[in-house]
Design a protein around this motif. Structure first.
Motif, PDB file in Angstrom:
ATOM      1  N   GLY A 152       0.791  -1.222   0.000  1.00 21.87           N
ATOM      2  CA  GLY A 152       0.000   0.000   0.000  1.00 21.87           C
ATOM      3  C   GLY A 152       0.823   1.271   0.000  1.00 21.87           C
ATOM      4  O   GLY A 152       0.263   2.360  -0.168  1.00 21.87           O
ATOM      5  N   ALA A 153       2.119   1.150   0.174  1.00 23.00           N
ATOM      6  CA  ALA A 153       2.984   2.334   0.151  1.00 23.00           C
ATOM      7  C   ALA A 153       3.356   2.679  -1.286  1.00 23.00           C
ATOM      8  O   ALA A 153       3.422   1.813  -2.165  1.00 23.00           O
ATOM      9  CB  ALA A 153       4.250   2.091   0.967  1.00 23.00           C
ATOM     10  N   VAL A 154       3.590   3.954  -1.534  1.00 25.44           N
ATOM     11  CA  VAL A 154       4.093   4.385  -2.833  1.00 25.44           C
ATOM     12  C   VAL A 154       5.575   4.053  -2.922  1.00 25.44           C
ATOM     13  O   VAL A 154       6.339   4.313  -1.984  1.00 25.44           O
ATOM     14  CB  VAL A 154       3.875   5.897  -3.028  1.00 25.44           C
ATOM     15  CG1 VAL A 154       4.516   6.369  -4.330  1.00 25.44           C
ATOM     16  CG2 VAL A 154       2.392   6.226  -3.033  1.00 25.44           C
ATOM     17  N   LEU A 155       5.990   3.460  -4.021  1.00 25.46           N
ATOM     18  CA  LEU A 155       7.401   3.118  -4.206  1.00 25.46           C
ATOM     19  C   LEU A 155       8.163   4.376  -4.629  1.00 25.46           C
ATOM     20  O   LEU A 155       8.188   4.743  -5.801  1.00 25.46           O
ATOM     21  CB  LEU A 155       7.555   2.019  -5.258  1.00 25.46           C
ATOM     22  CG  LEU A 155       8.971   1.451  -5.390  1.00 25.46           C
ATOM     23  CD1 LEU A 155       9.334   0.621  -4.168  1.00 25.46           C
ATOM     24  CD2 LEU A 155       9.113   0.625  -6.648  1.00 25.46           C
ATOM     25  N   THR A 156       8.746   5.044  -3.664  1.00 27.97           N
ATOM     26  CA  THR A 156       9.562   6.214  -3.946  1.00 27.97           C
ATOM     27  C   THR A 156      10.916   5.762  -4.499  1.00 27.97           C
ATOM     28  O   THR A 156      11.267   4.574  -4.410  1.00 27.97           O
ATOM     29  CB  THR A 156       9.784   7.022  -2.661  1.00 27.97           C
ATOM     30  OG1 THR A 156      10.510   6.193  -1.720  1.00 27.97           O
ATOM     31  CG2 THR A 156       8.461   7.444  -2.039  1.00 27.97           C
ATOM     32  N   PRO A 157      11.712   6.672  -5.057  1.00 27.79           N
ATOM     33  CA  PRO A 157      13.044   6.263  -5.518  1.00 27.79           C
ATOM     34  C   PRO A 157      13.888   5.638  -4.414  1.00 27.79           C
ATOM     35  O   PRO A 157      14.593   4.650  -4.657  1.00 27.79           O
ATOM     36  CB  PRO A 157      13.652   7.585  -6.018  1.00 27.79           C
ATOM     37  CG  PRO A 157      12.477   8.384  -6.466  1.00 27.79           C
ATOM     38  CD  PRO A 157      11.381   8.055  -5.485  1.00 27.79           C
ATOM     39  N   ALA A 158      13.830   6.192  -3.198  1.00 30.30           N
ATOM     40  CA  ALA A 158      14.603   5.616  -2.101  1.00 30.30           C
ATOM     41  C   ALA A 158      14.110   4.216  -1.747  1.00 30.30           C
ATOM     42  O   ALA A 158      14.898   3.315  -1.457  1.00 30.30           O
ATOM     43  CB  ALA A 158      14.529   6.527  -0.882  1.00 30.30           C
ATOM     44  N   ARG A 159      12.783   4.017  -1.772  1.00 32.62           N
ATOM     45  CA  ARG A 159      12.244   2.684  -1.479  1.00 32.62           C
ATOM     46  C   ARG A 159      12.608   1.691  -2.579  1.00 32.62           C
ATOM     47  O   ARG A 159      12.824   0.508  -2.296  1.00 32.62           O
ATOM     48  CB  ARG A 159      10.733   2.766  -1.299  1.00 32.62           C
ATOM     49  CG  ARG A 159      10.320   3.427   0.019  1.00 32.62           C
ATOM     50  CD  ARG A 159       8.838   3.739   0.057  1.00 32.62           C
ATOM     51  NE  ARG A 159       8.448   4.270   1.362  1.00 32.62           N
ATOM     52  CZ  ARG A 159       7.292   4.878   1.606  1.00 32.62           C
ATOM     53  NH1 ARG A 159       6.402   5.036   0.631  1.00 32.62           N
ATOM     54  NH2 ARG A 159       7.020   5.327   2.816  1.00 32.62           N
ATOM     55  N   ALA A 160      12.665   2.164  -3.818  1.00 35.00           N
ATOM     56  CA  ALA A 160      13.134   1.289  -4.894  1.00 35.00           C
ATOM     57  C   ALA A 160      14.586   0.887  -4.648  1.00 35.00           C
ATOM     58  O   ALA A 160      14.971  -0.262  -4.898  1.00 35.00           O
ATOM     59  CB  ALA A 160      12.993   1.988  -6.243  1.00 35.00           C
ATOM     60  N   GLY A 161      15.382   1.830  -4.140  1.00 37.70           N
ATOM     61  CA  GLY A 161      16.763   1.510  -3.797  1.00 37.70           C
ATOM     62  C   GLY A 161      16.845   0.455  -2.710  1.00 37.70           C
ATOM     63  O   GLY A 161      17.672  -0.467  -2.771  1.00 37.70           O
ATOM     64  N   VAL A 162      15.974   0.564  -1.694  1.00 36.28           N
ATOM     65  CA  VAL A 162      15.936  -0.445  -0.632  1.00 36.28           C
ATOM     66  C   VAL A 162      15.560  -1.798  -1.210  1.00 36.28           C
ATOM     67  O   VAL A 162      16.139  -2.836  -0.853  1.00 36.28           O
ATOM     68  CB  VAL A 162      14.942  -0.023   0.470  1.00 36.28           C
ATOM     69  CG1 VAL A 162      14.623  -1.188   1.392  1.00 36.28           C
ATOM     70  CG2 VAL A 162      15.510   1.127   1.276  1.00 36.28           C
ATOM     71  N   ALA A 163      14.570  -1.817  -2.122  1.00 38.24           N
ATOM     72  CA  ALA A 163      14.158  -3.077  -2.737  1.00 38.24           C
ATOM     73  C   ALA A 163      15.305  -3.698  -3.533  1.00 38.24           C
ATOM     74  O   ALA A 163      15.486  -4.929  -3.532  1.00 38.24           O
ATOM     75  CB  ALA A 163      12.948  -2.847  -3.641  1.00 38.24           C
ATOM     76  N   ALA A 164      16.093  -2.862  -4.208  1.00 36.36           N
ATOM     77  CA  ALA A 164      17.235  -3.378  -4.954  1.00 36.36           C
ATOM     78  C   ALA A 164      18.272  -3.980  -4.008  1.00 36.36           C
ATOM     79  O   ALA A 164      18.783  -5.083  -4.249  1.00 36.36           O
ATOM     80  CB  ALA A 164      17.855  -2.257  -5.791  1.00 36.36           C
ATOM     81  N   VAL A 165      18.579  -3.261  -2.938  1.00 36.57           N
ATOM     82  CA  VAL A 165      19.527  -3.776  -1.944  1.00 36.57           C
ATOM     83  C   VAL A 165      19.032  -5.093  -1.366  1.00 36.57           C
ATOM     84  O   VAL A 165      19.812  -5.997  -1.055  1.00 36.57           O
ATOM     85  CB  VAL A 165      19.747  -2.730  -0.832  1.00 36.57           C
ATOM     86  CG1 VAL A 165      20.537  -3.324   0.317  1.00 36.57           C
ATOM     87  CG2 VAL A 165      20.469  -1.508  -1.394  1.00 36.57           C
ATOM     88  N   ALA A 166      17.707  -5.213  -1.242  1.00 37.06           N
ATOM     89  CA  ALA A 166      17.115  -6.422  -0.680  1.00 37.06           C
ATOM     90  C   ALA A 166      17.081  -7.582  -1.668  1.00 37.06           C
ATOM     91  O   ALA A 166      16.618  -8.672  -1.316  1.00 37.06           O
ATOM     92  CB  ALA A 166      15.700  -6.121  -0.193  1.00 37.06           C
ATOM     93  N   GLY A 167      17.512  -7.362  -2.905  1.00 38.45           N
ATOM     94  CA  GLY A 167      17.621  -8.446  -3.861  1.00 38.45           C
ATOM     95  C   GLY A 167      16.499  -8.550  -4.869  1.00 38.45           C
ATOM     96  O   GLY A 167      16.403  -9.545  -5.593  1.00 38.45           O
TER      97      GLY A 167
END
Length: 414
Positions: A152-167
């Motif tokens: 339900g959260a908006v995928l901000t650029p920083a959150r996309a970065g977290v998702a990338a770090v998470a694999g």
């Protein structure tokens, strides 16, 4: 005719677009269907926080008491290189971000050590020989399967970065709507000084950046005349091809013989979700549902007068876009609680949407607020919702943020 509140709630109640699997880059700005979980520990190995040397636990015995280690001959050339485990009394070169070898007691930064051939000496004042100094431990940020971003959260650029770090490479999201603008009016010109009977285009210029700020994924524009048959055929084609998730039109929303939108919608069997709103300006706004097999195609018809059209976009377009994007229901009709800093006059009938700007004591009229004008909106921070009786200085007033016009203290969260 619906009230402003009823119309906004109806637009906000529409279903979100179907979920889609998208790459991280494509998904930025979209709403997450599933939470983002870590695929592994982050960091997944213990790494060095400094350029320098990884030290084993026990320095070499030396009669002068100076801390020394046997320096391995290998050199650190890349953070991707993982050195072999350290034996007691050993040290090996490491780089910032590189994995530290098993048996690392601490990392001695480059400026705190002196390498003399096969031996490394730490300067006496260095704190870097304390246990686990300058070591970034595996799992310090999160553990595998930890939730990093909720659904339900908006995928901000920083959150996309977290998702990338998470694999992650792809995520399931509600895609941002593809918007098709249909700009009508043979009297509208796109450049130069208008001649008598002509007007300059404002919607084709201002709507695309406004809609992108509101969360649209793409905005395509097409200019039509005032031919009802051309408009009907264009709507039919858009409905059949599935090339858009939302159609927004400018002009032609009233009931006169010159207004083509309502007859075209009738010929196509469209259902009106909102058939005008008891507000001024912008009351001829409409929201329609065009039938198509897989899912409905929505159309937002904006009045052709500039302030009326942008008022309608602010009032209905914002909750509509948020609904299609899958924004949380409680956040689909954003408002700003403010205080009237001057007399805010109501309309002769219905709710007035008045362009206002922030003054020392509260919001004050921005001026030039007739439906055909543009100057007042350009000076405004928001639209104040003013009842027929008006509001006196000091009264609470609810405002609608205008896309593209918010100053820092008038902004709202996505």
């Amino acid at each position: 005719m619906l009230t402003l509140t009823q119309a906004r709630e109806r637009a906000a109640a529409l279903d979100a677009l179907p979920p889609a699997q998208m790459s991280l880059r494509e998904a930025i700005g979209s709403v997450l269907v599933d939470p983002v979980q870590a695929q592994q520990d982050i960091p997944h190995v213990s790494t060095s926080a400094m350029d320098g040397w990884a030290l084993a636990a026990d320095p070499l015995p030396h009669p002068d008491g100076v801390r020394r280690w046997s320096l391995r001959s290998e050199s650190a050339v890349s953070p991707a290189t993982r050195p072999a485990p350290l034996r007691p009394g050993e040290a090996t070169e490491v780089l910032t971000g590189s994995p530290v070898p098993e048996g690392t007691h601490a990392v001695l930064r480059t400026e705190h050590g002196v390498a003399d051939g096969a031996e490394l000496q730490a300067i006496s004042a260095s704190p870097d020989t304390a246990p686990q100094r300058n070591v970034r431990h595996a799992g310090a940020e999160c553990r595998a399967r930890d939730q990093l971003v909720p659904a339900g959260a908006v995928l901000t650029p920083a959150r996309a970065g977290v998702a990338a770090v998470a694999g992650h490479d792809h995520l399931r999201v509600i895609p941002r709507p593809r918007v098709q603008l249909l700009l009508t009016g043979t009297e509208v010109i796109t450049r130069g000084t208008p001649a008598p009977g002509q007007v300059r285009d404002v919607f084709g210029l201002a709507l695309p950046p406004m809609l992108l700020e509101m969360g649209a994924g793409t905005v395509e524009s097409r200019r039509l005349g005032d031919d009802p048959e051309e408009l009907t055929e264009t709507l039919r084609q858009l409905s059949a091809t599935g090339a858009a998730d939302l159609i927004i039109t400018s002009g032609g929303t009233a009931h006169s013989r010159a207004d083509a939108l309502r007859p075209a919608l009738g010929l196509l069997g469209a259902e009106l979700e909102v058939d005008s709103v008891d507000m001024r300006p912008g009351h001829p706004v409409l929201l329609a549902r065009l039938p198509r097999p897989e899912r409905p195609l929505y159309l937002l018809g904006l009045p052709g007068n500039p302030l009326a059209g942008f008022s309608a976009l602010t009032a209905l377009g914002v909750p509509l876009l948020r609904a299609l994007r899958g924004i949380d229901h409680g956040s689909r009709t954003p408002t700003l609680p403010r205080t009237a800093g001057a007399q805010l006059s109501g309309a002769r009938r219905g709710t007035r949407l008045l362009p206002v700007r922030q003054g020392p004591q509260g919001v004050i009229p921005a001026g030039h607020s007739s439906s055909h004008m543009m100057r007042g909106l350009a000076e405004a921070d928001a639209l104040a919702i003013v009842p027929e009786a008006g509001l006196a200085p000091g009264d609470p007033v609810t405002c609608l943020p205008v896309p593209g016009q918010q100053k820092e203290d008038m902004a709202w969260d996505v």
